[in-house]
Design a protein around this motif. Structure first.
Motif, PDB file in Angstrom:
ATOM      1  N   GLU B  13       0.661  -1.139  -0.023  1.00 50.03           N
ATOM      2  CA  GLU B  13      -0.158   0.029  -0.060  1.00 50.03           C
ATOM      3  C   GLU B  13       1.012   1.170  -0.108  1.00 50.03           C
ATOM      4  N   ASN B  14       0.470   2.424  -0.453  1.00 49.67           N
ATOM      5  CA  ASN B  14       1.013   3.606  -0.812  1.00 49.67           C
ATOM      6  C   ASN B  14       0.474   4.680   0.146  1.00 49.67           C
ATOM      7  N   LEU B  15       1.431   5.442   0.755  1.00 51.63           N
ATOM      8  CA  LEU B  15       1.103   6.722   1.226  1.00 51.63           C
ATOM      9  C   LEU B  15       0.873   7.665   0.313  1.00 51.63           C
ATOM     10  N   ASP B  16      -0.222   8.662   0.446  1.00 46.04           N
ATOM     11  CA  ASP B  16      -0.466   9.624  -0.146  1.00 46.04           C
ATOM     12  C   ASP B  16       0.200  10.965   0.316  1.00 46.04           C
ATOM     13  N   ARG B  17       0.680  11.110   1.653  1.00 42.13           N
ATOM     14  CA  ARG B  17       1.005  12.309   2.310  1.00 42.13           C
ATOM     15  C   ARG B  17       2.072  11.535   3.288  1.00 42.13           C
ATOM     16  N   ILE B  18       3.123  12.518   3.177  1.00 42.52           N
ATOM     17  CA  ILE B  18       4.237  12.396   4.344  1.00 42.52           C
ATOM     18  C   ILE B  18       4.816  13.824   4.364  1.00 42.52           C
ATOM     19  N   HIS B  19       5.362  14.316   5.450  1.00 44.26           N
ATOM     20  CA  HIS B  19       5.870  15.611   5.398  1.00 44.26           C
ATOM     21  C   HIS B  19       7.453  15.122   5.117  1.00 44.26           C
ATOM     22  N   PRO B  20       7.847  16.176   3.864  1.00 49.42           N
ATOM     23  CA  PRO B  20       9.297  15.848   3.445  1.00 49.42           C
ATOM     24  C   PRO B  20      10.327  16.029   4.373  1.00 49.42           C
ATOM     25  N   LYS B  21      10.256  16.693   5.380  1.00 48.70           N
ATOM     26  CA  LYS B  21      11.162  16.764   6.409  1.00 48.70           C
ATOM     27  C   LYS B  21      11.516  15.465   7.012  1.00 48.70           C
ATOM     28  N   TYR B  22      10.889  14.369   6.988  1.00 51.53           N
ATOM     29  CA  TYR B  22      11.263  13.238   7.531  1.00 51.53           C
ATOM     30  C   TYR B  22      12.101  12.069   6.684  1.00 51.53           C
ATOM     31  N   ILE B  23      12.035  12.675   5.304  1.00 52.16           N
ATOM     32  CA  ILE B  23      12.751  11.734   4.278  1.00 52.16           C
ATOM     33  C   ILE B  23      14.282  11.856   4.195  1.00 52.16           C
ATOM     34  N   CYS B  51       6.172   3.385   1.631  1.00 48.79           N
ATOM     35  CA  CYS B  51       5.898   3.357  -0.082  1.00 48.79           C
ATOM     36  C   CYS B  51       4.930   4.770  -0.158  1.00 48.79           C
ATOM     37  N   LEU B  52       5.347   5.272  -1.196  1.00 49.68           N
ATOM     38  CA  LEU B  52       4.613   6.408  -1.649  1.00 49.68           C
ATOM     39  C   LEU B  52       4.094   6.174  -3.112  1.00 49.68           C
ATOM     40  N   ASN B  53       2.739   6.982  -3.174  1.00 51.02           N
ATOM     41  CA  ASN B  53       2.218   6.615  -4.281  1.00 51.02           C
ATOM     42  C   ASN B  53       2.898   7.474  -5.600  1.00 51.02           C
ATOM     43  N   PRO B  54       3.196   6.742  -6.581  1.00 49.85           N
ATOM     44  CA  PRO B  54       4.291   7.260  -7.586  1.00 49.85           C
ATOM     45  C   PRO B  54       3.479   8.279  -8.440  1.00 49.85           C
ATOM     46  N   ALA B  55       2.136   8.170  -8.489  1.00 49.24           N
ATOM     47  CA  ALA B  55       1.318   9.183  -9.208  1.00 49.24           C
ATOM     48  C   ALA B  55       1.036  10.460  -8.624  1.00 49.24           C
ATOM     49  N   SER B  56       1.531  10.644  -7.279  1.00 49.48           N
ATOM     50  CA  SER B  56       0.866  11.684  -6.534  1.00 49.48           C
ATOM     51  C   SER B  56       2.061  12.896  -6.791  1.00 49.48           C
ATOM     52  N   SER B  57       1.457  14.010  -6.812  1.00 44.97           N
ATOM     53  CA  SER B  57       2.293  15.271  -7.003  1.00 44.97           C
ATOM     54  C   SER B  57       3.176  15.436  -5.864  1.00 44.97           C
ATOM     55  N   LEU B  58       2.797  14.774  -4.797  1.00 43.26           N
ATOM     56  CA  LEU B  58       3.905  14.912  -3.443  1.00 43.26           C
ATOM     57  C   LEU B  58       5.412  14.359  -3.865  1.00 43.26           C
ATOM     58  N   VAL B  59       5.070  13.107  -4.446  1.00 48.56           N
ATOM     59  CA  VAL B  59       6.558  12.705  -5.064  1.00 48.56           C
ATOM     60  C   VAL B  59       7.339  13.473  -5.904  1.00 48.56           C
ATOM     61  N   LYS B  60       6.649  14.075  -6.608  1.00 50.76           N
ATOM     62  CA  LYS B  60       7.391  14.869  -7.753  1.00 50.76           C
ATOM     63  C   LYS B  60       7.894  16.094  -6.719  1.00 50.76           C
ATOM     64  N   MET B  61       7.150  16.732  -5.981  1.00 51.59           N
ATOM     65  CA  MET B  61       7.753  17.780  -5.207  1.00 51.59           C
ATOM     66  C   MET B  61       8.833  17.386  -4.262  1.00 51.59           C
ATOM     67  N   ILE B  62       8.737  16.260  -3.657  1.00 48.43           N
ATOM     68  CA  ILE B  62       9.989  15.817  -2.930  1.00 48.43           C
ATOM     69  C   ILE B  62      11.276  15.801  -3.574  1.00 48.43           C
ATOM     70  N   LEU B  63      11.062  15.067  -4.908  1.00 47.65           N
ATOM     71  CA  LEU B  63      12.278  14.745  -5.648  1.00 47.65           C
ATOM     72  C   LEU B  63      12.777  16.054  -6.217  1.00 47.65           C
ATOM     73  N   LYS B  64      12.060  17.086  -6.447  1.00 49.50           N
ATOM     74  CA  LYS B  64      12.285  18.269  -6.977  1.00 49.50           C
ATOM     75  C   LYS B  64      13.226  19.126  -5.745  1.00 49.50           C
ATOM     76  N   THR B  65      12.666  19.116  -4.864  1.00 56.09           N
ATOM     77  CA  THR B  65      13.354  19.720  -3.483  1.00 56.09           C
ATOM     78  C   THR B  65      14.594  19.490  -3.106  1.00 56.09           C
ATOM     79  N   LEU B  66      14.716  17.803  -3.282  1.00 57.26           N
ATOM     80  CA  LEU B  66      16.035  16.756  -3.033  1.00 57.26           C
ATOM     81  C   LEU B  66      17.037  17.422  -3.973  1.00 57.26           C
ATOM     82  N   LEU B  67      16.730  17.595  -5.236  1.00 56.59           N
ATOM     83  CA  LEU B  67      17.623  17.802  -6.246  1.00 56.59           C
ATOM     84  C   LEU B  67      17.847  19.385  -6.251  1.00 56.59           C
TER      85      LEU B  67
END
Lengths: 73, 73
Positions: B13-23, B51-67
């Motif tokens: 199962e995938n989470l749709d939400r998580i706070h980026p600061k924990y990652i 696990c995060l939902n690959p289709a969520s905009s959250l994932v894109k946002m987190i990766l963008k922030t990291l990069l």
């Protein structure tokens, strides 16, 4: 306390180019207690791991492609 | 031949939400011989993997922030 997987930076040099078709997965690690740099490690379909330049537009493009494929799953 | 790390999908199962600061890191795996879905696994700073939902905009946002952090290293 969680066990750390690696106690040092993993990337000594980064590739700026690789063809996306060879890539199975990409891991982006943010700076942490064991490495003060952002690291991007791509696992290739042949089992090899390579480090990519986190600041390269290629990495953004590859991640976008992987995630866009997911949206149409 | 390379040894496969896992022979099945890892995300039930995938989470749709998580706070980026924990990652601490995010791994995006494209569909392959052992799993026909795109999987996004975040390792948290406390050592947990989620696990995060690959289709969520959250994932894109987190990766963008990291990069983006990487570009200013």
């Amino acid at each position: 306390a969680p066990v750390a997987r690696e106690l040092r930076c993993l990337c000594l040099e980064n590739l700026d180019r690789i063809h996306p078709k060879y890539i199975q997965s990409v891991k982006v690690t943010s700076p942490g207690p064991y490495c003060d740099k952002t690291e991007v490690i791509a696992s290739l379909k042949n089992g090899q791991d390579v480090c990519l330049n986190p600041a390269s537009s290629l990495v953004k493009m590859i991640l976008k492609t992987l995630l866009n494929k997911a949206s149409t799953n």
